[in-house]
Design a protein around this motif. Sequence first.
Motif, PDB file in Angstrom:
ATOM      1  N   ASP A   1       0.833  -1.201   0.000  1.00  0.00           N
ATOM      2  CA  ASP A   1       0.000   0.000   0.000  1.00  0.00           C
ATOM      3  C   ASP A   1       0.871   1.256   0.000  1.00  0.00           C
ATOM      4  O   ASP A   1       1.612   1.493   0.966  1.00  0.00           O
ATOM      5  CB  ASP A   1      -0.905   0.020   1.241  1.00  0.00           C
ATOM      6  CG  ASP A   1      -1.841   1.231   1.263  1.00  0.00           C
ATOM      7  OD1 ASP A   1      -2.250   1.668   0.163  1.00  0.00           O
ATOM      8  OD2 ASP A   1      -2.144   1.728   2.370  1.00  0.00           O
ATOM      9  N   PRO A   2       0.781   2.034  -1.100  1.00  0.00           N
ATOM     10  CA  PRO A   2       0.030   1.788  -2.343  1.00  0.00           C
ATOM     11  C   PRO A   2       0.753   0.798  -3.233  1.00  0.00           C
ATOM     12  O   PRO A   2       1.811   0.282  -2.868  1.00  0.00           O
ATOM     13  CB  PRO A   2      -0.027   3.179  -2.977  1.00  0.00           C
ATOM     14  CG  PRO A   2       1.225   3.848  -2.492  1.00  0.00           C
ATOM     15  CD  PRO A   2       1.468   3.339  -1.107  1.00  0.00           C
ATOM     16  N   ILE A   3       0.168   0.552  -4.425  1.00  0.00           N
ATOM     17  CA  ILE A   3       0.723  -0.434  -5.340  1.00  0.00           C
ATOM     18  C   ILE A   3       0.676   0.116  -6.754  1.00  0.00           C
ATOM     19  O   ILE A   3      -0.192   0.934  -7.084  1.00  0.00           O
ATOM     20  CB  ILE A   3      -0.051  -1.764  -5.213  1.00  0.00           C
ATOM     21  CG1 ILE A   3       0.697  -2.898  -5.904  1.00  0.00           C
ATOM     22  CG2 ILE A   3      -1.471  -1.626  -5.742  1.00  0.00           C
ATOM     23  CD1 ILE A   3       0.132  -4.275  -5.599  1.00  0.00           C
ATOM     24  N   TYR A   4       1.621  -0.290  -7.588  1.00  0.00           N
ATOM     25  CA  TYR A   4       1.664   0.120  -8.988  1.00  0.00           C
ATOM     26  C   TYR A   4       0.854  -0.841  -9.845  1.00  0.00           C
ATOM     27  O   TYR A   4       0.750  -2.033  -9.535  1.00  0.00           O
ATOM     28  CB  TYR A   4       3.097   0.116  -9.526  1.00  0.00           C
ATOM     29  CG  TYR A   4       3.972   1.261  -9.067  1.00  0.00           C
ATOM     30  CD1 TYR A   4       3.464   2.547  -8.878  1.00  0.00           C
ATOM     31  CD2 TYR A   4       5.337   1.058  -8.837  1.00  0.00           C
ATOM     32  CE1 TYR A   4       4.275   3.587  -8.471  1.00  0.00           C
ATOM     33  CE2 TYR A   4       6.159   2.097  -8.437  1.00  0.00           C
ATOM     34  CZ  TYR A   4       5.623   3.358  -8.249  1.00  0.00           C
ATOM     35  OH  TYR A   4       6.438   4.383  -7.849  1.00  0.00           O
TER      36      TYR A   4
ATOM     37  N   ILE B   1      -0.702   4.572  -9.931  1.00  0.00           N
ATOM     38  CA  ILE B   1      -0.523   4.205  -8.526  1.00  0.00           C
ATOM     39  C   ILE B   1      -1.905   4.091  -7.887  1.00  0.00           C
ATOM     40  O   ILE B   1      -2.751   4.976  -8.044  1.00  0.00           O
ATOM     41  CB  ILE B   1       0.368   5.233  -7.794  1.00  0.00           C
ATOM     42  CG1 ILE B   1       0.672   4.773  -6.377  1.00  0.00           C
ATOM     43  CG2 ILE B   1      -0.221   6.628  -7.830  1.00  0.00           C
ATOM     44  CD1 ILE B   1       1.755   5.589  -5.695  1.00  0.00           C
ATOM     45  N   ILE B   2      -2.137   2.967  -7.191  1.00  0.00           N
ATOM     46  CA  ILE B   2      -3.463   2.636  -6.670  1.00  0.00           C
ATOM     47  C   ILE B   2      -3.389   2.451  -5.156  1.00  0.00           C
ATOM     48  O   ILE B   2      -2.564   1.659  -4.673  1.00  0.00           O
ATOM     49  CB  ILE B   2      -4.002   1.344  -7.312  1.00  0.00           C
ATOM     50  CG1 ILE B   2      -3.900   1.398  -8.838  1.00  0.00           C
ATOM     51  CG2 ILE B   2      -5.438   1.077  -6.884  1.00  0.00           C
ATOM     52  CD1 ILE B   2      -4.719   2.477  -9.490  1.00  0.00           C
ATOM     53  N   PRO B   3      -4.209   3.163  -4.377  1.00  0.00           N
ATOM     54  CA  PRO B   3      -4.277   2.885  -2.937  1.00  0.00           C
ATOM     55  C   PRO B   3      -4.770   1.453  -2.695  1.00  0.00           C
ATOM     56  O   PRO B   3      -5.636   0.943  -3.412  1.00  0.00           O
ATOM     57  CB  PRO B   3      -5.293   3.915  -2.422  1.00  0.00           C
ATOM     58  CG  PRO B   3      -5.297   5.000  -3.452  1.00  0.00           C
ATOM     59  CD  PRO B   3      -5.044   4.323  -4.768  1.00  0.00           C
ATOM     60  N   ASN B   4      -4.204   0.812  -1.690  1.00  0.00           N
ATOM     61  CA  ASN B   4      -4.539  -0.579  -1.392  1.00  0.00           C
ATOM     62  C   ASN B   4      -4.654  -0.749   0.117  1.00  0.00           C
ATOM     63  O   ASN B   4      -3.944  -1.540   0.737  1.00  0.00           O
ATOM     64  CB  ASN B   4      -3.463  -1.499  -1.979  1.00  0.00           C
ATOM     65  CG  ASN B   4      -3.817  -2.963  -1.884  1.00  0.00           C
ATOM     66  OD1 ASN B   4      -4.991  -3.343  -1.839  1.00  0.00           O
ATOM     67  ND2 ASN B   4      -2.805  -3.816  -1.835  1.00  0.00           N
ATOM     68  N   LYS B   5      -5.558   0.023   0.705  1.00  0.00           N
ATOM     69  CA  LYS B   5      -5.672   0.075   2.165  1.00  0.00           C
ATOM     70  C   LYS B   5      -5.989  -1.278   2.776  1.00  0.00           C
ATOM     71  O   LYS B   5      -5.491  -1.626   3.850  1.00  0.00           O
ATOM     72  CB  LYS B   5      -6.739   1.093   2.571  1.00  0.00           C
ATOM     73  CG  LYS B   5      -6.460   2.517   2.114  1.00  0.00           C
ATOM     74  CD  LYS B   5      -5.213   3.085   2.763  1.00  0.00           C
ATOM     75  CE  LYS B   5      -4.987   4.538   2.372  1.00  0.00           C
ATOM     76  NZ  LYS B   5      -3.736   5.078   2.940  1.00  0.00           N
TER      77      LYS B   5
END
Length: 413
Positions: free
Chosen positions: A225-228, A295-299
């Motif tokens: 978190d976060p992740i590409y 870039i993506i949030p990955n809570k």
Amino acid sequence: MGYSSPETRCNRGSVRRLARCGGAPIGILLALTLAGCEEKAQSQAAPPPPPVTVAQPVKRTVTDWDEFTGRFEAIQEVDVRARVGGFVNSVEFKDGAIVRAGDLLYTIDPRPFEAVALQAEGQLADARGKGELAKRDLERSLNLVQTSSAVTEQAVDQRRQALQAARAAETQAKGALKAAQLNVEFSHVVAPIAGRVSRHLVTPGNLVQGSEGGATLLTSIVSLDPIYIYFDVDEATYQRNSRLWSEGLRRSSRDTSNPVQVTLTGETKPSHEGEMDFLDNRLDASTATLRSRAIIPNKDLSILPGQFGRVRIIGSSPYEALLIPDTAVATDQSRKIVFVVKEDNTVEARPVVLGPLDEGLRVIREGLKAEDRVIVDGLQRARVGAKVTPQMAKSPAGDKASAGDKPTAGAKP
């Protein structure tokens, strides 16, 4: 008894009734009777026009999105290797667990390194003592030079050089001690980053090699978190977006964090949102594609590196469009058509140019007007040129606002 059809029985009964009345020739009476029965049979056989459900296209402001297949990758990924050689004492983590930076992962037997560190401490103390002695000798020599000629200038220079050598030896001893202390520290292998750790590759009791002899791989850690997500944009899409940017109709992802939406495998609609982070500086010569990254949030840590996803990125500026349910579109060889009910309730096949899907509805770029009545249910009962009984859908065009309603705001940011 022979079989008689209903029409024959009807004709015989009519002839008898007319004969009893008298006065009319039998031939005329028979012809009139047959005509009346035929009209009655035809009126009973003619079915009404089949019912169909129609709706007017939805009119609202939409934004086109380009869609690509991408793969998730960790922003940080580390192979944890031994930095000193020795026997593994213990494994201090659970396979697959979340670890924080600095958490202890392995312990390597530190006793050999502690012994070297202790020896280095003694060498440093010896060097410091020699340095103090050389300093006092030089001070005495300087005093004697000033008060008498008992000490020559050459002797003073020699003692000054001895002090410098002692200080150099002290510096070397400090470096040796620092290296020994680092080896003691490296015998406790800690997580360099936060993330999810893999399984342990070495069990206690095994000998591992340090960095000087091909470091042994112990485990690996990836950040979550976060992740590409990486994806490749085709050359035609890149050229179109560049043209829109030059015309001021679209912001470039090189200098603007354009929003993206991601649909995971097995999902029917986007479940994660993020923003553009990177565009490569050249197209791949073998595939004519441009490597791109978001870039993506990955809570919730639900996405893992290596997963696939469908990436949607803005492909146009907002514009007004007509939309219909995608099920209302039919295929006629190489063209797309929709069935429209005209004012006289006859069916017409209308060629259309399709756009992308937007919230379950298909954008129609050409071929329809806002007032057209499009068949959205009962296509199997419609025939081109034949009459139908149109019934307006309760919620026009699939539970959306009708064409006469006020256009909504942009469907996407």
